[in-house]
Design a protein around this motif. Sequence first.
Motif, PDB file in Angstrom:
ATOM      1  N   VAL A  61      -6.876   5.933 -33.619  1.00  0.00           N
ATOM      2  CA  VAL A  61      -6.934   5.109 -34.826  1.00  0.00           C
ATOM      3  C   VAL A  61      -5.934   3.967 -34.716  1.00  0.00           C
ATOM      4  O   VAL A  61      -4.959   4.053 -33.984  1.00  0.00           O
ATOM      5  CB  VAL A  61      -6.639   5.929 -36.111  1.00  0.00           C
ATOM      6  CG1 VAL A  61      -7.782   6.873 -36.415  1.00  0.00           C
ATOM      7  CG2 VAL A  61      -5.318   6.679 -35.995  1.00  0.00           C
TER       8      VAL A  61
ATOM      9  N   GLU B  70      -2.880   4.992 -38.937  1.00  0.00           N
ATOM     10  CA  GLU B  70      -2.097   6.031 -38.257  1.00  0.00           C
ATOM     11  C   GLU B  70      -1.738   7.183 -39.193  1.00  0.00           C
ATOM     12  O   GLU B  70      -1.444   8.288 -38.745  1.00  0.00           O
ATOM     13  CB  GLU B  70      -0.810   5.439 -37.664  1.00  0.00           C
ATOM     14  CG  GLU B  70      -1.034   4.448 -36.526  1.00  0.00           C
ATOM     15  CD  GLU B  70      -1.445   3.048 -36.993  1.00  0.00           C
ATOM     16  OE1 GLU B  70      -1.518   2.797 -38.216  1.00  0.00           O
ATOM     17  OE2 GLU B  70      -1.708   2.201 -36.111  1.00  0.00           O
TER      18      GLU B  70
ATOM     19  N   HIS C 230      -3.510   8.324 -25.586  1.00  0.00           N
ATOM     20  CA  HIS C 230      -3.330   6.897 -25.875  1.00  0.00           C
ATOM     21  C   HIS C 230      -3.833   6.534 -27.267  1.00  0.00           C
ATOM     22  O   HIS C 230      -4.398   7.361 -27.979  1.00  0.00           O
ATOM     23  CB  HIS C 230      -4.045   6.060 -24.810  1.00  0.00           C
ATOM     24  CG  HIS C 230      -5.506   6.385 -24.669  1.00  0.00           C
ATOM     25  ND1 HIS C 230      -6.441   5.991 -25.581  1.00  0.00           N
ATOM     26  CD2 HIS C 230      -6.170   7.091 -23.716  1.00  0.00           C
ATOM     27  CE1 HIS C 230      -7.636   6.415 -25.194  1.00  0.00           C
ATOM     28  NE2 HIS C 230      -7.498   7.104 -24.073  1.00  0.00           N
ATOM     29  N   GLY C 231      -3.655   5.252 -27.621  1.00  0.00           N
ATOM     30  CA  GLY C 231      -4.099   4.768 -28.920  1.00  0.00           C
ATOM     31  C   GLY C 231      -5.451   4.086 -28.842  1.00  0.00           C
ATOM     32  O   GLY C 231      -6.222   4.339 -27.901  1.00  0.00           O
TER      33      GLY C 231
ATOM     34  N   ALA D 224      -6.196   0.994 -28.355  1.00  0.00           N
ATOM     35  CA  ALA D 224      -6.250  -0.121 -27.391  1.00  0.00           C
ATOM     36  C   ALA D 224      -7.054  -1.312 -27.901  1.00  0.00           C
ATOM     37  O   ALA D 224      -8.064  -1.683 -27.287  1.00  0.00           O
ATOM     38  CB  ALA D 224      -6.797   0.389 -26.055  1.00  0.00           C
TER      39      ALA D 224
ATOM     40  N   ASP E 247      -6.675  -4.270 -27.519  1.00  0.00           N
ATOM     41  CA  ASP E 247      -6.787  -5.350 -26.523  1.00  0.00           C
ATOM     42  C   ASP E 247      -8.019  -5.221 -25.641  1.00  0.00           C
ATOM     43  O   ASP E 247      -8.504  -6.208 -25.100  1.00  0.00           O
ATOM     44  CB  ASP E 247      -5.502  -5.421 -25.656  1.00  0.00           C
ATOM     45  CG  ASP E 247      -5.143  -4.088 -24.999  1.00  0.00           C
ATOM     46  OD1 ASP E 247      -5.514  -3.027 -25.543  1.00  0.00           O
ATOM     47  OD2 ASP E 247      -4.491  -4.103 -23.941  1.00  0.00           O
TER      48      ASP E 247
ATOM     49  N   ASN F  15     -11.065   3.748 -20.182  1.00  0.00           N
ATOM     50  CA  ASN F  15     -11.219   4.957 -19.385  1.00  0.00           C
ATOM     51  C   ASN F  15     -11.522   6.137 -20.333  1.00  0.00           C
ATOM     52  O   ASN F  15     -10.686   6.478 -21.175  1.00  0.00           O
ATOM     53  CB  ASN F  15      -9.907   5.199 -18.627  1.00  0.00           C
ATOM     54  CG  ASN F  15      -9.996   6.340 -17.648  1.00  0.00           C
ATOM     55  OD1 ASN F  15     -10.926   7.137 -17.708  1.00  0.00           O
ATOM     56  ND2 ASN F  15      -9.034   6.421 -16.751  1.00  0.00           N
TER      57      ASN F  15
HETATM   58  P1  NAD Z   1      -2.456   2.059 -26.798  1.00  0.00           P
HETATM   59  O1  NAD Z   1      -2.288   3.389 -26.200  1.00  0.00           O
HETATM   60  O2  NAD Z   1      -3.634   1.862 -27.674  1.00  0.00           O
HETATM   61  O3  NAD Z   1      -2.512   0.968 -25.630  1.00  0.00           O
HETATM   62  C1  NAD Z   1      -1.437   0.761 -24.713  1.00  0.00           C
HETATM   63  C2  NAD Z   1      -1.989   0.090 -23.434  1.00  0.00           C
HETATM   64  O4  NAD Z   1      -2.751   1.053 -22.696  1.00  0.00           O
HETATM   65  C3  NAD Z   1      -2.947  -1.077 -23.720  1.00  0.00           C
HETATM   66  O5  NAD Z   1      -2.754  -2.068 -22.744  1.00  0.00           O
HETATM   67  C4  NAD Z   1      -4.321  -0.459 -23.566  1.00  0.00           C
HETATM   68  O6  NAD Z   1      -5.313  -1.374 -23.168  1.00  0.00           O
HETATM   69  C5  NAD Z   1      -4.078   0.602 -22.501  1.00  0.00           C
HETATM   70  N1  NAD Z   1      -4.971   1.759 -22.692  1.00  0.00           N
HETATM   71  C6  NAD Z   1      -4.887   2.706 -23.652  1.00  0.00           C
HETATM   72  N2  NAD Z   1      -5.880   3.595 -23.524  1.00  0.00           N
HETATM   73  C7  NAD Z   1      -6.624   3.199 -22.460  1.00  0.00           C
HETATM   74  C8  NAD Z   1      -7.809   3.711 -21.837  1.00  0.00           C
HETATM   75  N3  NAD Z   1      -8.437   4.811 -22.270  1.00  0.00           N
HETATM   76  N4  NAD Z   1      -8.280   3.044 -20.769  1.00  0.00           N
HETATM   77  C9  NAD Z   1      -7.684   1.951 -20.295  1.00  0.00           C
HETATM   78  N5  NAD Z   1      -6.552   1.421 -20.849  1.00  0.00           N
HETATM   79  C10 NAD Z   1      -6.037   2.036 -21.923  1.00  0.00           C
HETATM   80  O7  NAD Z   1      -1.102   1.726 -27.583  1.00  0.00           O
HETATM   81  P2  NAD Z   1      -0.709   0.461 -28.490  1.00  0.00           P
HETATM   82  O8  NAD Z   1      -1.323  -0.796 -27.935  1.00  0.00           O
HETATM   83  O9  NAD Z   1       0.740   0.552 -28.663  1.00  0.00           O
HETATM   84  O10 NAD Z   1      -1.354   0.755 -29.893  1.00  0.00           O
HETATM   85  C11 NAD Z   1      -2.620   0.261 -30.316  1.00  0.00           C
HETATM   86  C12 NAD Z   1      -2.998   0.885 -31.640  1.00  0.00           C
HETATM   87  O11 NAD Z   1      -3.204   2.282 -31.438  1.00  0.00           O
HETATM   88  C13 NAD Z   1      -1.918   0.770 -32.705  1.00  0.00           C
HETATM   89  O12 NAD Z   1      -2.527   0.506 -33.936  1.00  0.00           O
HETATM   90  C14 NAD Z   1      -1.241   2.136 -32.686  1.00  0.00           C
HETATM   91  O13 NAD Z   1      -0.653   2.467 -33.907  1.00  0.00           O
HETATM   92  C15 NAD Z   1      -2.419   3.022 -32.397  1.00  0.00           C
HETATM   93  N6  NAD Z   1      -2.106   4.320 -31.806  1.00  0.00           N
HETATM   94  C16 NAD Z   1      -2.857   5.373 -32.216  1.00  0.00           C
HETATM   95  C17 NAD Z   1      -2.656   6.626 -31.674  1.00  0.00           C
HETATM   96  C18 NAD Z   1      -3.557   7.746 -32.119  1.00  0.00           C
HETATM   97  O14 NAD Z   1      -4.608   7.484 -32.666  1.00  0.00           O
HETATM   98  N7  NAD Z   1      -3.206   9.004 -31.885  1.00  0.00           N
HETATM   99  C19 NAD Z   1      -1.671   6.816 -30.693  1.00  0.00           C
HETATM  100  C20 NAD Z   1      -0.925   5.712 -30.263  1.00  0.00           C
HETATM  101  C21 NAD Z   1      -1.152   4.466 -30.826  1.00  0.00           C
END
Ligand code: NAD
Length: 356
Positions: A68, A83, A279-280, A282, A284, A292
């Motif tokens: 989320v 979150e 992870h979150g 993403a 971006d 992935n």
């Molecule tokens: P993120 O984990 O979403 O991304 C960090 C980096 O890792 C980014 O460059 C992203 O492109 C890459 N990445 C993440 N998962 C990937 C995947 N499966 N494959 C390829 N690349 C991947 O963390 P963030 O950017 O700090 O946060 C983005 C949003 O996600 C924020 O709103 C944050 O609050 C939320 N978040 C949610 C959770 C959850 O739902 N449990 C956990 C962490 C962050």
Amino acid sequence: MKIAILPGDGIGTEIVAEAVKVLKTLDLKFDMESALVGGAAYEAHGHPLPESTLKLARDADAILFGAVGDWKYDKLDRPLRPEQAILGLRKNLGLFANFRPAICYRQLTHASSLKPELVAGLDILIIRELTGDIYFGQPRGRRVATDGHFPGTEEAFDTMRYSRPEIERIAHVAFQAARKRSKRVTSVDKANVLETFQFWKDVMTEVGQQYPDVELQHMYVDNAAMQLVKAPKAFDVIVTGNMFGDILSDEASMLTGSIGMLPSASLNAKNQGLYEPSHGSAPDIAGKGVANPLATILSAAMMLRFSLNQPEAAARIEKAVDAVLTQGLRTPDIYSEGTTKVGTVGMGNAVVKALA
Ligand code: NAD
């Protein structure tokens, strides 16, 4: 076997679709029902964790969760931010034990930022307490300081706290997990500075006496952060509090090459669990079809093992993931020269094919 499917936001919908596809390939009968959560639920119902979603999660044996969040919600009041849904689920379901394995697949040794010899064969398990510590402690807030270095100025504060039963139950989880592995637990604390973590250390030591076959080591969190990048394979099971676990498990994720490979499980006392990638959402890369899905697919495997009592099906999925990596298939986050780049759906399809 009732599974609540909560894809969430950003890449959450893309990666959960692949995990569902993999689950449907197994010769098992699941009752799967989806609901909105996070920003998507806020848009539709005005709340990131609507009552209907919470009820679905409560009534399920397990929850498969995507992720989320989106930067566009950063200005919302805190209780309405996406979150909060995950915090609400943890709290309402009593999901106090978070399991985060950090495994470096031999095929991905070169994707790690550490030297291959440091991570080859890495297989550690971080167990993070999930419903206590400074993330939930009250009181918290902002006020005008009456003491400290700058009385009369604005300040913010949080409360770090752990009760004995909270530490005892996570300690038992860690010692029991260690019994199924190499029988070593490292309890990470900051007992040299924090009262809460001196208590943590004392209670860990007491519980450890009930597990004479498991070796217990204590380590300060700053040292643990160093050791994780210096000699990560020296660890087996790490148990720690909510905040230290949050930070150390992200650090450990980088040892494995990509956060896109790391599953997680959050369990309550009834073994009901929430399974999600580490992870979150993403934002971006959301919508580009490049995320992935393997962390989510491996989370589904953990779900089969821990909450649905289907260890064989779990092992089949893990083997299929290993097989697609051996075939050289890579999403961009784990891509290296000489391998074949695939997108989210391509990777999901390959796992389905390997299962068949
Ligand atoms: P993120 O984990 O979403 O991304 C960090 C980096 O890792 C980014 O460059 C992203 O492109 C890459 N990445 C993440 N998962 C990937 C995947 N499966 N494959 C390829 N690349 C991947 O963390 P963030 O950017 O700090 O946060 C983005 C949003 O996600 C924020 O709103 C944050 O609050 C939320 N978040 C949610 C959770 C959850 O739902 N449990 C956990 C962490 C962050």
